[in-house]
Design a protein around this motif. Structure first.
Motif, PDB file in Angstrom:
ATOM      1  N   ASN A   1       0.837  -1.197   0.000  1.00  0.00           N
ATOM      2  CA  ASN A   1       0.000   0.000   0.000  1.00  0.00           C
ATOM      3  C   ASN A   1       0.871   1.246   0.000  1.00  0.00           C
ATOM      4  OD1 ASN A   1      -2.292  -1.676   0.220  1.00  0.00           O
ATOM      5  ND2 ASN A   1      -2.177  -1.650   2.462  1.00  0.00           N
ATOM      6  N   SER A   2       0.259   2.371  -0.330  1.00  0.00           N
ATOM      7  CA  SER A   2       0.974   3.648  -0.336  1.00  0.00           C
ATOM      8  C   SER A   2       2.285   3.542  -1.101  1.00  0.00           C
ATOM      9  CB  SER A   2       1.237   4.117   1.106  1.00  0.00           C
ATOM     10  OG  SER A   2       0.026   4.221   1.827  1.00  0.00           O
ATOM     11  N   LEU A   3       2.211   2.975  -2.276  1.00  0.00           N
ATOM     12  CA  LEU A   3       3.421   2.737  -3.058  1.00  0.00           C
ATOM     13  C   LEU A   3       4.077   4.040  -3.483  1.00  0.00           C
ATOM     14  CD1 LEU A   3       2.164  -0.325  -5.061  1.00  0.00           C
ATOM     15  CD2 LEU A   3       4.281  -0.267  -3.735  1.00  0.00           C
ATOM     16  N   LYS A   4       5.402   3.989  -3.530  1.00  0.00           N
ATOM     17  CA  LYS A   4       6.207   5.143  -3.907  1.00  0.00           C
ATOM     18  C   LYS A   4       7.033   4.800  -5.149  1.00  0.00           C
ATOM     19  CE  LYS A   4       6.855   6.205   1.013  1.00  0.00           C
ATOM     20  NZ  LYS A   4       7.859   6.420   2.095  1.00  0.00           N
ATOM     21  N   PRO A   5       7.447   5.793  -5.909  1.00  0.00           N
ATOM     22  CA  PRO A   5       8.290   5.501  -7.079  1.00  0.00           C
ATOM     23  C   PRO A   5       9.548   4.709  -6.712  1.00  0.00           C
ATOM     24  CG  PRO A   5       7.457   7.727  -7.223  1.00  0.00           C
ATOM     25  CD  PRO A   5       7.033   7.208  -5.875  1.00  0.00           C
ATOM     26  N   GLU A   6      10.065   4.930  -5.530  1.00  0.00           N
ATOM     27  CA  GLU A   6      11.275   4.204  -5.123  1.00  0.00           C
ATOM     28  C   GLU A   6      11.011   2.733  -4.804  1.00  0.00           C
ATOM     29  OE1 GLU A   6      10.128   7.091  -3.870  1.00  0.00           O
ATOM     30  OE2 GLU A   6      10.487   7.230  -1.703  1.00  0.00           O
ATOM     31  N   ASP A   7       9.751   2.326  -4.826  1.00  0.00           N
ATOM     32  CA  ASP A   7       9.430   0.902  -4.672  1.00  0.00           C
ATOM     33  C   ASP A   7       9.544   0.155  -5.999  1.00  0.00           C
ATOM     34  OD1 ASP A   7       6.809   1.871  -2.426  1.00  0.00           O
ATOM     35  OD2 ASP A   7       8.764   1.021  -1.891  1.00  0.00           O
ATOM     36  N   THR A   8       9.765   0.884  -7.077  1.00  0.00           N
ATOM     37  CA  THR A   8       9.907   0.259  -8.386  1.00  0.00           C
ATOM     38  C   THR A   8      11.089  -0.703  -8.392  1.00  0.00           C
ATOM     39  OG1 THR A   8       8.920   2.120  -9.567  1.00  0.00           O
ATOM     40  CG2 THR A   8      10.383   0.686 -10.819  1.00  0.00           C
ATOM     41  N   ALA A   9      10.821  -1.948  -8.767  1.00  0.00           N
ATOM     42  CA  ALA A   9      11.861  -2.985  -8.750  1.00  0.00           C
ATOM     43  C   ALA A   9      11.272  -4.288  -9.272  1.00  0.00           C
ATOM     44  CB  ALA A   9      12.389  -3.205  -7.333  1.00  0.00           C
ATOM     45  N   VAL A  10      12.150  -5.238  -9.490  1.00  0.00           N
ATOM     46  CA  VAL A  10      11.706  -6.617  -9.688  1.00  0.00           C
ATOM     47  C   VAL A  10      11.646  -7.255  -8.311  1.00  0.00           C
ATOM     48  CG1 VAL A  10      12.201  -8.857 -10.719  1.00  0.00           C
ATOM     49  CG2 VAL A  10      12.746  -6.755 -11.978  1.00  0.00           C
ATOM     50  N   TYR A  11      10.506  -7.828  -7.991  1.00  0.00           N
ATOM     51  CA  TYR A  11      10.291  -8.442  -6.691  1.00  0.00           C
ATOM     52  C   TYR A  11      10.420  -9.952  -6.814  1.00  0.00           C
ATOM     53  CZ  TYR A  11       8.856  -4.047  -4.604  1.00  0.00           C
ATOM     54  OH  TYR A  11       8.849  -2.763  -4.118  1.00  0.00           O
ATOM     55  N   TYR A  12      11.218 -10.523  -5.919  1.00  0.00           N
ATOM     56  CA  TYR A  12      11.490 -11.951  -5.919  1.00  0.00           C
ATOM     57  C   TYR A  12      10.976 -12.590  -4.646  1.00  0.00           C
ATOM     58  CZ  TYR A  12      14.807 -10.843  -9.647  1.00  0.00           C
ATOM     59  OH  TYR A  12      15.388 -10.404 -10.818  1.00  0.00           O
ATOM     60  N   CYS A  13      10.363 -13.727  -4.809  1.00  0.00           N
ATOM     61  CA  CYS A  13       9.977 -14.579  -3.691  1.00  0.00           C
ATOM     62  C   CYS A  13      11.091 -15.599  -3.484  1.00  0.00           C
ATOM     63  CB  CYS A  13       8.665 -15.272  -4.031  1.00  0.00           C
ATOM     64  SG  CYS A  13       8.091 -16.476  -2.824  1.00  0.00           S
ATOM     65  N   ALA A  14      11.359 -15.925  -2.235  1.00  0.00           N
ATOM     66  CA  ALA A  14      12.413 -16.890  -1.948  1.00  0.00           C
ATOM     67  C   ALA A  14      12.040 -17.694  -0.713  1.00  0.00           C
ATOM     68  CB  ALA A  14      13.741 -16.187  -1.724  1.00  0.00           C
ATOM     69  N   THR A  15      12.666 -18.854  -0.579  1.00  0.00           N
ATOM     70  CA  THR A  15      12.378 -19.701   0.566  1.00  0.00           C
ATOM     71  C   THR A  15      13.628 -20.434   1.019  1.00  0.00           C
ATOM     72  OG1 THR A  15      10.948 -21.454   1.435  1.00  0.00           O
ATOM     73  CG2 THR A  15      11.717 -21.715  -0.822  1.00  0.00           C
TER      74      THR A  15
ATOM     75  N   TYR B   1      16.070 -21.287  -2.656  1.00  0.00           N
ATOM     76  CA  TYR B   1      15.158 -21.329  -3.793  1.00  0.00           C
ATOM     77  C   TYR B   1      14.547 -19.941  -4.033  1.00  0.00           C
ATOM     78  CZ  TYR B   1      15.641 -26.306  -3.006  1.00  0.00           C
ATOM     79  OH  TYR B   1      16.158 -27.566  -2.835  1.00  0.00           O
ATOM     80  N   TRP B   2      14.561 -19.566  -5.326  1.00  0.00           N
ATOM     81  CA  TRP B   2      14.067 -18.250  -5.707  1.00  0.00           C
ATOM     82  C   TRP B   2      13.102 -18.364  -6.876  1.00  0.00           C
ATOM     83  CZ3 TRP B   2      15.784 -13.562  -3.467  1.00  0.00           C
ATOM     84  CH2 TRP B   2      16.784 -13.711  -2.498  1.00  0.00           C
ATOM     85  N   GLY B   3      12.134 -17.453  -6.921  1.00  0.00           N
ATOM     86  CA  GLY B   3      11.256 -17.377  -8.064  1.00  0.00           C
ATOM     87  C   GLY B   3      11.893 -16.581  -9.181  1.00  0.00           C
ATOM     88  N   GLN B   4      11.139 -16.427 -10.256  1.00  0.00           N
ATOM     89  CA  GLN B   4      11.676 -15.754 -11.444  1.00  0.00           C
ATOM     90  C   GLN B   4      11.566 -14.240 -11.355  1.00  0.00           C
ATOM     91  OE1 GLN B   4       8.680 -17.006 -11.222  1.00  0.00           O
ATOM     92  NE2 GLN B   4       7.323 -15.497 -12.160  1.00  0.00           N
ATOM     93  N   GLY B   5      10.779 -13.757 -10.411  1.00  0.00           N
ATOM     94  CA  GLY B   5      10.622 -12.324 -10.230  1.00  0.00           C
ATOM     95  C   GLY B   5       9.414 -11.770 -10.957  1.00  0.00           C
ATOM     96  N   THR B   6       8.887 -10.693 -10.410  1.00  0.00           N
ATOM     97  CA  THR B   6       7.761  -9.998 -11.044  1.00  0.00           C
ATOM     98  C   THR B   6       8.016  -8.497 -10.941  1.00  0.00           C
ATOM     99  OG1 THR B   6       5.342  -9.785 -11.103  1.00  0.00           O
ATOM    100  CG2 THR B   6       6.348  -9.986  -8.924  1.00  0.00           C
ATOM    101  N   GLN B   7       7.771  -7.798 -12.034  1.00  0.00           N
ATOM    102  CA  GLN B   7       8.095  -6.364 -12.110  1.00  0.00           C
ATOM    103  C   GLN B   7       6.992  -5.529 -11.452  1.00  0.00           C
ATOM    104  OE1 GLN B   7      10.899  -4.673 -13.600  1.00  0.00           O
ATOM    105  NE2 GLN B   7       9.969  -2.922 -12.536  1.00  0.00           N
ATOM    106  N   VAL B   8       7.425  -4.614 -10.605  1.00  0.00           N
ATOM    107  CA  VAL B   8       6.530  -3.614 -10.026  1.00  0.00           C
ATOM    108  C   VAL B   8       7.053  -2.245 -10.430  1.00  0.00           C
ATOM    109  CG1 VAL B   8       5.698  -2.558  -7.892  1.00  0.00           C
ATOM    110  CG2 VAL B   8       5.821  -5.052  -8.091  1.00  0.00           C
ATOM    111  N   THR B   9       6.193  -1.468 -11.061  1.00  0.00           N
ATOM    112  CA  THR B   9       6.579  -0.129 -11.490  1.00  0.00           C
ATOM    113  C   THR B   9       5.594   0.874 -10.903  1.00  0.00           C
ATOM    114  OG1 THR B   9       7.485  -0.994 -13.557  1.00  0.00           O
ATOM    115  CG2 THR B   9       7.042   1.365 -13.451  1.00  0.00           C
ATOM    116  N   VAL B  10       6.130   1.851 -10.180  1.00  0.00           N
ATOM    117  CA  VAL B  10       5.305   2.876  -9.553  1.00  0.00           C
ATOM    118  C   VAL B  10       5.612   4.204 -10.228  1.00  0.00           C
ATOM    119  CG1 VAL B  10       4.608   3.962  -7.400  1.00  0.00           C
ATOM    120  CG2 VAL B  10       5.416   1.591  -7.395  1.00  0.00           C
ATOM    121  N   SER B  11       4.608   4.774 -10.845  1.00  0.00           N
ATOM    122  CA  SER B  11       4.801   6.044 -11.543  1.00  0.00           C
ATOM    123  C   SER B  11       4.471   7.218 -10.623  1.00  0.00           C
ATOM    124  CB  SER B  11       3.914   6.096 -12.784  1.00  0.00           C
ATOM    125  OG  SER B  11       2.549   6.038 -12.415  1.00  0.00           O
ATOM    126  N   SER B  12       5.174   8.301 -10.831  1.00  0.00           N
ATOM    127  CA  SER B  12       4.969   9.490  -9.983  1.00  0.00           C
ATOM    128  C   SER B  12       3.890  10.402 -10.553  1.00  0.00           C
ATOM    129  CB  SER B  12       6.288  10.248  -9.849  1.00  0.00           C
ATOM    130  OG  SER B  12       6.749  10.624 -11.119  1.00  0.00           O
TER     131      SER B  12
END
Length: 120
Positions: free
Chosen positions: A84-98, A109-120
């Motif tokens: 919530n309350s996402l900021k442009p600096e949160d823009t990144a590829v997010y990886y899940c890991a275990t 173990y890591w996932g392939q990643g998912t892109q999060v882009t926050v526009s200003s």
């Protein structure tokens, strides 16, 4: 082995929300800790949050405390990251890991990643 598949990334305006999902399969009985990490362009991968699989105890990076929430669904072998309350600096590829231990390492173990882009 454990396989991880993330979903839920996308483009959102600053102040908006996204929910990421990560589904685990394979040797899920070995899971002790699951976590989310992120890597922005030109930066190193950084810790976001982790959860202890059995207790549900969580920890967060200071940069996301109060804005992000990680939770799990044991029946679905899945974890989620409500952002919530996402900021442009949160823009990144997010990886899940275990990991089968308390710490998550690059050799776990890591996932392939998912892109999060926050526009200003």
């Amino acid at each position: 082995q454990v396989q991880l598949v993330e979903s839920g990334g996308g483009l959102v305006q600053a102040g908006g929300s996204l929910r990421l999902s990560c589904a685990a399969s394979g040797r899920t009985s070995s899971i002790y800790t699951m976590g989310w990490f992120r890597q922005a362009p030109g930066k190193e991968r950084e810790f976001v949050t982790t959860i202890r699989w059995r207790s549900g105890d969580t920890s967060y990076a200071d940069s996301v405390k109060g804005r992000f929430t990680m939770y799990r669904d044991i029946a679905k072998n899945s974890v989620y990251l409500q952002m919530n309350s996402l900021k442009p600096e949160d823009t990144a590829v997010y990886y899940c890991a275990t990991s089968s231990g308390m710490a998550i390492r690059s050799s776990d173990y890591w996932g392939q990643g998912t892109q999060v882009t926050v526009s200003s």
